[in-house]
Design an enzyme around this catalytic site. Structure first.
Site, PDB file in Angstrom:
ATOM      1  N   CYS A   8       6.562  23.512  73.224  1.00 26.04           N
ATOM      2  CA  CYS A   8       6.972  22.573  72.174  1.00 26.04           C
ATOM      3  C   CYS A   8       8.497  22.470  72.215  1.00 26.04           C
ATOM      4  CB  CYS A   8       6.439  23.002  70.806  1.00 26.04           C
ATOM      5  SG  CYS A   8       7.055  24.612  70.236  1.00 26.04           S
ATOM      6  N   ASN A  11       9.777  26.437  70.258  1.00 29.51           N
ATOM      7  CA  ASN A  11       9.005  27.655  70.550  1.00 29.51           C
ATOM      8  C   ASN A  11       8.994  28.622  69.365  1.00 29.51           C
ATOM      9  OD1 ASN A  11       9.079  30.392  73.007  1.00 29.51           O
ATOM     10  ND2 ASN A  11       7.316  29.393  72.104  1.00 29.51           N
ATOM     11  N   CYS A  13       7.434  27.234  66.102  1.00 32.87           N
ATOM     12  CA  CYS A  13       6.392  26.766  65.181  1.00 32.87           C
ATOM     13  C   CYS A  13       5.045  26.541  65.875  1.00 32.87           C
ATOM     14  CB  CYS A  13       6.815  25.470  64.484  1.00 32.87           C
ATOM     15  SG  CYS A  13       8.254  25.655  63.403  1.00 32.87           S
ATOM     16  N   ARG A  14       4.972  25.530  66.737  1.00 34.33           N
ATOM     17  CA  ARG A  14       3.677  25.115  67.295  1.00 34.33           C
ATOM     18  C   ARG A  14       3.215  25.928  68.500  1.00 34.33           C
ATOM     19  NH1 ARG A  14       5.518  19.088  68.129  1.00 34.33           N
ATOM     20  NH2 ARG A  14       7.465  20.255  68.348  1.00 34.33           N
ATOM     21  N   SER A  15       4.079  26.069  69.514  1.00 32.87           N
ATOM     22  CA  SER A  15       3.591  26.691  70.752  1.00 32.87           C
ATOM     23  C   SER A  15       3.228  28.170  70.607  1.00 32.87           C
ATOM     24  CB  SER A  15       4.548  26.455  71.922  1.00 32.87           C
ATOM     25  OG  SER A  15       5.846  26.941  71.665  1.00 32.87           O
ATOM     26  N   ASP A 123       5.113  17.937  64.657  1.00 37.24           N
ATOM     27  CA  ASP A 123       6.137  18.944  64.396  1.00 37.24           C
ATOM     28  C   ASP A 123       6.130  19.288  62.901  1.00 37.24           C
ATOM     29  OD1 ASP A 123       8.429  20.420  64.045  1.00 37.24           O
ATOM     30  OD2 ASP A 123       9.737  19.029  65.111  1.00 37.24           O
TER      31      ASP A 123
END
Ligand code: 4NP
Length: 155
Positions: A8, A11, A13-15, A123
């Site tokens: 993302c 690195n 929050c999402r990934s 995001d």
């Protein structure tokens, strides 16, 4: 052993959630797999996942507090079998920096989720708990889709 890198922007929050979701999905499927995550940006290198990502993972029984952010590198394109972008901008950025001798299969995570092809995992950085729950649910589906795709390639 198959390997997957989730990418993302930051690195944090999402990934990290995608990495954790995939580890879990692969284990449940009995698939020997290695997972990691990275960001296209370098602002958060060395940082643990965002407290809101840690909280949503923990609420679902997964501790991601030991993960640390890093930036994606050229070597990643040779080292991993699969590189999964969390949103279309991440995918464009990855295509731009991919080395000519890269061997990884590069695709959007949601392209592996029927009905969500081409869609971002949004995001959540400027969002709240609800946005992080949405990310959690989406990366679960993405992880399942990736395990299916890996299985399909095996057979
Ligand atoms: P991520 O979220 O890409 O899911 O880790 C973000 C983290 C940090 C920023 C943006 C998105 N930021 O602008 O610092």
């Amino acid at each position: 052993m198959v390997s997957a890198l989730f990418v993302c922007l930051g690195n944090i929050c999402r990934s990290p959630l995608a990495e954790a979701a995939f580890r879990d999905a692969a284990a449940r499927a009995g698939l020997a797999a290695e997972a990691d995550s990275a960001g296209t940006g370098n602002w958060h290198v060395g940082s643990p996942p965002d407290p809101r990502s840690q909280a949503v993972a923990l609420a679902h029984g997964v501790d991601i507090s030991d993960l640390r952010a890093r930036q994606v590198s050229a070597e990643d394109f040779r080292r991993f079998d699969w590189i999964l972008a969390l949103d279309p901008q991440n995918l464009r950025d990855l295509r731009r920096i991919a080395p000519a001798d890269g061997t990884a299969r590069l695709l959007l995570l949601n392209d592996l989720v029927p009905g969500l092809e081409g869609e971002p995992v949004p995001d959540p950085y400027y969002g709240g708990e609800r946005e992080f729950e949405t990310v959690w649910a989406m990366v679960q589906a993405g992880a399942e889709g990736l395990v299916r795709a890996m299985r399909a390639e095996e057979s």
